[in-house]
Design a protein around this motif. Structure first.
Motif, PDB file in Angstrom:
ATOM      1  N   ALA A 167      -9.427  -0.868   0.990  1.00 55.82           N
ATOM      2  CA  ALA A 167      -9.763   0.023  -0.047  1.00 55.82           C
ATOM      3  C   ALA A 167     -11.025   1.088   0.546  1.00 55.82           C
ATOM      4  O   ALA A 167     -10.622   2.175   0.104  1.00 55.82           O
ATOM      5  N   ALA A 168     -11.568   0.758   1.600  1.00 48.77           N
ATOM      6  CA  ALA A 168     -12.638   1.662   2.172  1.00 48.77           C
ATOM      7  C   ALA A 168     -11.772   2.749   2.963  1.00 48.77           C
ATOM      8  O   ALA A 168     -12.181   4.018   2.667  1.00 48.77           O
ATOM      9  N   GLY A 169     -10.851   2.307   3.374  1.00 54.18           N
ATOM     10  CA  GLY A 169      -9.884   3.726   4.186  1.00 54.18           C
ATOM     11  C   GLY A 169      -9.225   4.470   2.830  1.00 54.18           C
ATOM     12  O   GLY A 169      -9.322   5.808   3.257  1.00 54.18           O
ATOM     13  N   MET A 170      -8.771   3.686   1.874  1.00 59.30           N
ATOM     14  CA  MET A 170      -8.087   4.587   0.732  1.00 59.30           C
ATOM     15  C   MET A 170      -9.142   5.539   0.175  1.00 59.30           C
ATOM     16  O   MET A 170      -8.991   6.566  -0.007  1.00 59.30           O
ATOM     17  N   ALA A 171     -10.483   5.117  -0.044  1.00 55.60           N
ATOM     18  CA  ALA A 171     -11.350   5.817  -0.518  1.00 55.60           C
ATOM     19  C   ALA A 171     -11.883   6.920   0.078  1.00 55.60           C
ATOM     20  O   ALA A 171     -12.060   8.156  -0.035  1.00 55.60           O
ATOM     21  N   GLU A 172     -11.893   6.657   1.636  1.00 53.23           N
ATOM     22  CA  GLU A 172     -12.089   7.975   2.389  1.00 53.23           C
ATOM     23  C   GLU A 172     -11.100   8.880   2.353  1.00 53.23           C
ATOM     24  O   GLU A 172     -11.327  10.143   2.723  1.00 53.23           O
ATOM     25  N   LEU A 173      -9.881   8.505   2.057  1.00 57.55           N
ATOM     26  CA  LEU A 173      -8.748   9.518   2.037  1.00 57.55           C
ATOM     27  C   LEU A 173      -8.909  10.208   0.784  1.00 57.55           C
ATOM     28  O   LEU A 173      -7.698  11.019   0.422  1.00 57.55           O
ATOM     29  N   GLY A 174      -9.621   9.831  -0.399  1.00 61.44           N
ATOM     30  CA  GLY A 174      -9.642  10.492  -1.487  1.00 61.44           C
ATOM     31  C   GLY A 174      -8.756   9.656  -2.552  1.00 61.44           C
ATOM     32  O   GLY A 174      -8.784  10.402  -3.621  1.00 61.44           O
ATOM     33  N   GLU A 175      -8.337   8.509  -2.131  1.00 61.70           N
ATOM     34  CA  GLU A 175      -7.226   7.964  -3.081  1.00 61.70           C
ATOM     35  C   GLU A 175      -8.177   7.130  -3.704  1.00 61.70           C
ATOM     36  O   GLU A 175      -8.100   5.612  -3.578  1.00 61.70           O
ATOM     37  N   ARG A 176      -9.133   7.484  -4.695  1.00 64.08           N
ATOM     38  CA  ARG A 176      -9.998   6.458  -5.449  1.00 64.08           C
ATOM     39  C   ARG A 176      -9.659   5.534  -6.282  1.00 64.08           C
ATOM     40  O   ARG A 176      -9.964   4.475  -6.367  1.00 64.08           O
ATOM     41  N   ASP A 177      -8.691   5.970  -7.118  1.00 67.00           N
ATOM     42  CA  ASP A 177      -7.921   5.031  -7.988  1.00 67.00           C
ATOM     43  C   ASP A 177      -7.343   3.882  -7.361  1.00 67.00           C
ATOM     44  O   ASP A 177      -7.506   2.900  -7.857  1.00 67.00           O
ATOM     45  N   ASP A 178      -6.534   4.316  -6.283  1.00 68.20           N
ATOM     46  CA  ASP A 178      -5.828   3.192  -5.455  1.00 68.20           C
ATOM     47  C   ASP A 178      -6.890   2.292  -4.775  1.00 68.20           C
ATOM     48  O   ASP A 178      -6.737   0.862  -4.757  1.00 68.20           O
ATOM     49  N   ALA A 179      -8.135   2.840  -4.431  1.00 66.86           N
ATOM     50  CA  ALA A 179      -9.071   2.075  -3.778  1.00 66.86           C
ATOM     51  C   ALA A 179      -9.779   1.078  -4.884  1.00 66.86           C
ATOM     52  O   ALA A 179     -10.102  -0.117  -4.467  1.00 66.86           O
ATOM     53  N   LEU A 180      -9.840   1.550  -6.056  1.00 66.02           N
ATOM     54  CA  LEU A 180     -10.321   0.791  -7.096  1.00 66.02           C
ATOM     55  C   LEU A 180      -9.576  -0.355  -7.471  1.00 66.02           C
ATOM     56  O   LEU A 180      -9.940  -1.679  -7.457  1.00 66.02           O
ATOM     57  N   GLN A 191     -12.894   2.631  14.389  1.00 67.38           N
ATOM     58  CA  GLN A 191     -13.616   2.933  15.366  1.00 67.38           C
ATOM     59  C   GLN A 191     -12.971   4.281  15.919  1.00 67.38           C
ATOM     60  O   GLN A 191     -13.787   5.349  16.336  1.00 67.38           O
ATOM     61  N   GLN A 192     -12.048   4.724  15.722  1.00 60.77           N
ATOM     62  CA  GLN A 192     -11.256   6.174  15.956  1.00 60.77           C
ATOM     63  C   GLN A 192     -11.624   6.947  14.975  1.00 60.77           C
ATOM     64  O   GLN A 192     -11.011   8.358  14.972  1.00 60.77           O
ATOM     65  N   GLY A 193     -12.241   6.683  13.720  1.00 57.23           N
ATOM     66  CA  GLY A 193     -12.257   7.692  12.993  1.00 57.23           C
ATOM     67  C   GLY A 193     -11.097   7.926  11.795  1.00 57.23           C
ATOM     68  O   GLY A 193     -10.852   9.058  11.452  1.00 57.23           O
ATOM     69  N   ARG A 194     -10.053   7.297  11.823  1.00 58.44           N
ATOM     70  CA  ARG A 194      -8.820   7.503  11.182  1.00 58.44           C
ATOM     71  C   ARG A 194      -8.809   6.467   9.990  1.00 58.44           C
ATOM     72  O   ARG A 194      -8.045   5.656   9.836  1.00 58.44           O
ATOM     73  N   PRO A 195      -8.980   7.092   9.008  1.00 60.22           N
ATOM     74  CA  PRO A 195      -9.055   6.314   7.503  1.00 60.22           C
ATOM     75  C   PRO A 195      -7.551   6.039   6.978  1.00 60.22           C
ATOM     76  O   PRO A 195      -7.393   4.968   6.429  1.00 60.22           O
ATOM     77  N   ASP A 196      -6.518   6.769   7.469  1.00 65.49           N
ATOM     78  CA  ASP A 196      -5.426   6.670   7.258  1.00 65.49           C
ATOM     79  C   ASP A 196      -4.731   5.130   7.828  1.00 65.49           C
ATOM     80  O   ASP A 196      -4.067   4.543   7.185  1.00 65.49           O
ATOM     81  N   GLY A 197      -5.139   5.140   9.263  1.00 58.07           N
ATOM     82  CA  GLY A 197      -4.656   3.828  10.090  1.00 58.07           C
ATOM     83  C   GLY A 197      -5.619   2.749   9.324  1.00 58.07           C
ATOM     84  O   GLY A 197      -5.196   1.644   9.405  1.00 58.07           O
ATOM     85  N   VAL A 198      -6.656   2.891   8.772  1.00 59.22           N
ATOM     86  CA  VAL A 198      -7.594   1.740   8.244  1.00 59.22           C
ATOM     87  C   VAL A 198      -6.884   1.226   7.071  1.00 59.22           C
ATOM     88  O   VAL A 198      -6.856   0.027   6.989  1.00 59.22           O
ATOM     89  N   ALA A 199      -6.342   2.210   6.151  1.00 58.61           N
ATOM     90  CA  ALA A 199      -5.814   1.831   4.918  1.00 58.61           C
ATOM     91  C   ALA A 199      -4.520   1.079   5.401  1.00 58.61           C
ATOM     92  O   ALA A 199      -4.078   0.237   4.678  1.00 58.61           O
ATOM     93  N   ARG A 200      -3.709   1.498   6.449  1.00 56.68           N
ATOM     94  CA  ARG A 200      -2.324   1.059   6.741  1.00 56.68           C
ATOM     95  C   ARG A 200      -2.464  -0.339   7.210  1.00 56.68           C
ATOM     96  O   ARG A 200      -1.856  -1.254   6.764  1.00 56.68           O
ATOM     97  N   TRP A 201      -3.295  -0.534   8.179  1.00 57.85           N
ATOM     98  CA  TRP A 201      -3.273  -1.858   8.922  1.00 57.85           C
ATOM     99  C   TRP A 201      -3.851  -2.962   7.950  1.00 57.85           C
ATOM    100  O   TRP A 201      -3.326  -4.086   8.381  1.00 57.85           O
ATOM    101  N   TYR A 202      -4.976  -2.713   7.265  1.00 57.23           N
ATOM    102  CA  TYR A 202      -5.657  -3.578   6.701  1.00 57.23           C
ATOM    103  C   TYR A 202      -4.751  -4.027   5.678  1.00 57.23           C
ATOM    104  O   TYR A 202      -4.708  -5.205   5.334  1.00 57.23           O
ATOM    105  N   ALA A 203      -4.087  -2.823   5.047  1.00 57.03           N
ATOM    106  CA  ALA A 203      -3.249  -3.394   3.769  1.00 57.03           C
ATOM    107  C   ALA A 203      -2.106  -4.261   4.484  1.00 57.03           C
ATOM    108  O   ALA A 203      -1.664  -5.212   3.669  1.00 57.03           O
ATOM    109  N   ALA A 204      -1.586  -3.887   5.622  1.00 57.69           N
ATOM    110  CA  ALA A 204      -0.490  -4.592   6.216  1.00 57.69           C
ATOM    111  C   ALA A 204      -1.025  -6.120   6.333  1.00 57.69           C
ATOM    112  O   ALA A 204      -0.290  -7.061   6.280  1.00 57.69           O
TER     113      ALA A 204
END
Length: 323
Positions: free
Chosen positions: A228-241, A195-208
């Protein structure tokens, strides 16, 4: 708890455009009686509570926040003397929590916040003085209630308070070793980051959340997809896949078990929504449309118009626009 019922009923009637007089006419009750109930001055009858549920299409959830006189008396004694906590008091609080969760599917978040926070205050205050064999069970109920408070605060964008509640919920879950509760609280941190538009937080908290010991397979599946959605938004496509592939391996294990009680909505159909978010982040717009459309269609009728589905409908709109 009478005052909480009055607050919830009053707000829900307002949300649905009912004045006291209009609600009294629709339910065939005396306006003066209804006014006293909604003002917290008179205990509502079970029949009135059920009539309001029917009027407001809340599926019995509003009435279930109200304990019967015997249960209310027993709970009041237990809350007044938490050192002598009994099983009936704990289960009564768990039942009220379940009703609040169902109300979350019918009410706007801002309408449920005040009564929810009052319930959280009562439960956590009781926990401080609780002793004996039922304390662990109460700790689990408190963790879930605090977690739910954090969820409604996150939906209402009271971000700082939501974070405090969700942090406390994890601590309480860890106290009793409940991985499903801890994972769900971390999941809600991921939701707030989105909701805050922070893909780094999305990737971090969902991974945790996905890697929390004791998490249910359906939780791990949904959390990996959202990470994975957060990682993709950060440009980390391979990790997201890779994360999507790992999540897909959990599909059968998740489907073979009933969802955890603390995340009862995590059916295979619901996780199609999470799969849609992952594909949207990866730019696979047609796949995102297919998954989100199927996920929304697969929700039970009472959940299809829940306020929390608005996020997924917006994701569907974005995916359709990009196709």
């Amino acid at each position: 708890m009478r005052d909480d019922f009055a607050d919830l009923a009053r707000r829900l009637l307002h949300d649905n455009g009912y004045s006291i007089k209009a609600a009294a006419r629709a339910t065939h009750y005396d306006p003066s009686y209804l006014s006293r109930v909604l003002g917290g001055k008179q205990r509502p009858s079970r029949k009135l509570a059920e009539a309001l549920d029917d009027l407001l299409s809340t599926g019995g959830a509003l009435a279930d926040t109200l304990l019967d006189p015997d249960g209310d008396s027993r709970a009041s004694r237990g809350l007044a003397n938490p050192s002598r906590l009994d099983a009936g008091t704990v289960e009564a609080l768990a039942g009220v929590l379940a009703a609040y969760r169902r109300l979350d599917d019918a009410m706007r978040p801002e309408s449920i916040v005040p009564a929810t926070l009052e319930q959280v205050r009562v439960v956590t205050r009781t926990l401080k003085g609780a002793r004996g064999p039922y304390r662990d069970r109460l700790t689990a109920v408190a963790s879930e209630f605090v977690q739910f408070g954090g969820w409604v605060l996150a939906q209402d964008r009271q971000d700082a308070r939501a974070i405090r509640f969700l942090t406390t919920a994890v601590e309480l879950a860890d106290e009793v070793g409940d991985g499903t509760l801890a994972a769900q609280a971390l999941n809600f941190r991921g939701y707030l980051a989105r909701q805050q538009g922070r893909p780094d937080g999305v990737a971090r908290w969902y991974a945790a959340a996905a890697h929390t010991p004791g998490a249910h397979p359906a939780q791990r599946l949904g959390d990996m997809l959202q990470a994975a959605a957060g990682m993709a938004e950060l440009g980390e496509r391979d990790d997201a896949l890779r994360m999507v592939e790992n999540a897909e391996r959990l599909t059968d294990a998740a489907a073979a078990l009933p969802p955890p009680a603390t995340a009862y909505w995590l059916t295979p159909e619901f996780n199609r929504l999470n799969m849609g978010l992952a594909h949207l982040g990866l730019g696979r717009h047609a796949d995102a449309v297919d998954h989100v459309t199927a996920g929304l269609a697969g929700l039970p009728p009472e959940l299809r118009d829940a306020p929390w589905t608005w996020e997924h409908r917006e994701a569907l709109r974005r995916a359709l626009t990009a196709c």
